[in-house]
Enzyme design. Structure first.
Site, PDB file in Angstrom:
ATOM      1  N   LYS A 141      77.479 -55.629  30.797  1.00  0.00           N
ATOM      2  CA  LYS A 141      76.269 -56.145  31.197  1.00  0.00           C
ATOM      3  C   LYS A 141      75.356 -54.719  31.377  1.00  0.00           C
ATOM      4  O   LYS A 141      75.241 -54.140  32.179  1.00  0.00           O
ATOM      5  CB  LYS A 141      76.258 -56.729  32.585  1.00  0.00           C
ATOM      6  CG  LYS A 141      77.127 -58.017  32.579  1.00  0.00           C
ATOM      7  CD  LYS A 141      77.287 -58.880  33.939  1.00  0.00           C
ATOM      8  CE  LYS A 141      78.261 -60.049  33.786  1.00  0.00           C
ATOM      9  NZ  LYS A 141      78.494 -60.644  35.091  1.00  0.00           N
ATOM     10  N   GLU A 203      91.990 -62.086  31.562  1.00  0.00           N
ATOM     11  CA  GLU A 203      91.516 -62.336  33.039  1.00  0.00           C
ATOM     12  C   GLU A 203      92.262 -63.401  33.437  1.00  0.00           C
ATOM     13  O   GLU A 203      92.701 -64.542  32.886  1.00  0.00           O
ATOM     14  CB  GLU A 203      90.144 -62.812  32.791  1.00  0.00           C
ATOM     15  CG  GLU A 203      89.485 -63.170  34.077  1.00  0.00           C
ATOM     16  CD  GLU A 203      88.165 -63.881  33.883  1.00  0.00           C
ATOM     17  OE1 GLU A 203      87.107 -62.993  33.592  1.00  0.00           O
ATOM     18  OE2 GLU A 203      87.588 -64.820  33.856  1.00  0.00           O
ATOM     19  N   ASP A 224      90.385 -61.710  38.718  1.00  0.00           N
ATOM     20  CA  ASP A 224      89.100 -62.217  38.842  1.00  0.00           C
ATOM     21  C   ASP A 224      88.769 -62.875  40.405  1.00  0.00           C
ATOM     22  O   ASP A 224      89.379 -63.735  40.689  1.00  0.00           O
ATOM     23  CB  ASP A 224      88.735 -63.443  37.822  1.00  0.00           C
ATOM     24  CG  ASP A 224      87.140 -63.358  37.887  1.00  0.00           C
ATOM     25  OD1 ASP A 224      86.314 -62.762  37.998  1.00  0.00           O
ATOM     26  OD2 ASP A 224      86.759 -64.757  37.710  1.00  0.00           O
TER      27      ASP A 224
END
Length: 300
Positions: A141, A203, A224
């Site tokens: 990101k 994940e 997560d």
């Protein structure tokens, strides 16, 4: 003990980024304000100062900005990238033809303020967990086109880099698992597809999925949105799977590494790190970092 060298940016990458920024800023007619008000023979000296405490990142981008505008401009650095500085510190001194100094000012400061802001914010997270073995990591990101620069700033702030893109490591996320219909099968498929140098991470959203993932031996498991109590239990499950206990666990090269992610804030990262996870990844150190206040003052 091995001391990590400070990161460096390739000169070609720096010049490419700076050229693009200057082309955007100069537009079709150049700096018409400066051209209209400043004579070509005028000179100027300027000090670049920080107005708040922080970690410096981006000096080479600033230097290149002035050089590309006017190769005769002198850019003297008084600190180095990665240095922690106090408010009022002069980080660079610039001298030469005034037109070039003024035309380069904004682009140079934009790079410095943005990257120093990321380095400074990363350092706050890294300092919170310095007493543990965990590392704070960035994510994908990032602002499009600036990823390599932002990840450079993260490292200067004491953080670690996650993968740079979709092509340098496997990260099997919840949507991949939903489509492929299985954690272990997705891991095995990734191993079969990729070369032996490619790391595989998966994940998971709970301990049951984690146990299934361990059966396929991924390099890293991303835990997560789990609170500290569950993270601590996950570390215990990992240790049990590999037959490790106590001091054997942390340094064993065979075991799967654990990464915590989700709801990572400056207020929560310490408790997460103290559970024994290896990495804590967050987009906040790139996407939520405020710029560092830096100014350029003409002293003539």
């Amino acid at each position: 003990m091995t001391v990590a060298l400070r990161p460096e940016l390739p000169a070609l990458m720096v010049e490419e980024q700076v050229r693009a920024a200057l082309t955007e800023d100069l537009g079709r007619a150049g700096d018409i304000t400066t051209l209209a008000t400043i004579g070509p023979e005028m000179t100027a000296t300027a000090d670049m100062r920080v107005r708040e405490a922080g970690v410096i990142a981006g000096l080479e981008l600033a230097r290149t900005t002035f050089r590309l505008i006017d190769p005769a401009i002198r850019f003297e650095t008084l600190v180095a990238d990665g240095d922690r500085v106090a408010p009022g510190t002069t980080i660079a001194r610039i001298s030469g033809r005034a037109r070039g100094v003024l035309s380069a000012e904004r682009v140079a400061l934009n790079f410095l303020m943005h990257l120093s802001g990321i380095a400074t914010y990363t350092a706050k997270f890294a300092d919170e967990i310095a007493h543990t073995a965990a590392k704070v990591c960035c994510t994908r990101k990032t602002i499009p086109g600036l990823r390599a620069l932002e990840k450079y700033a993260v490292r200067l702030g004491g953080g670690s880099n996650h993968r740079y893109g979709l092509d340098d490591a496997v990260l099997i996320k919840d949507n991949h698992i939903a489509v492929s219909r299985g954690v272990a099968s997705a891991i095995r498929a990734a191993r079969a597809y990729c070369g032996h140098l490619v790391k595989v991470e998966v994940e998971v959203d709970g301990l049951a999925q984690m146990r299934e993932a361990l059966s396929a031996s991924p390099d890293v498991i991303l835990l997560d949105n789990m609170g500290p109590d569950v993270l601590r239990e996950a570390v215990a499950v990992n240790a049990e799977h590999w037959g490790l206990s106590g001091g054997d666990y942390a340094g064993d090269p065979r075991r799967t590494r654990l990464e915590a992610s989700g709801n990572v804030r400056i207020e929560t990262i310490r408790a997460m790190a103290e559970t024994g996870v290896d990495y804590i990844s967050t987009s906040k150190i790139t996407m939520a970092a405020p710029t560092l206040d830096i100014g350029l003052d003409i002293s003539l």
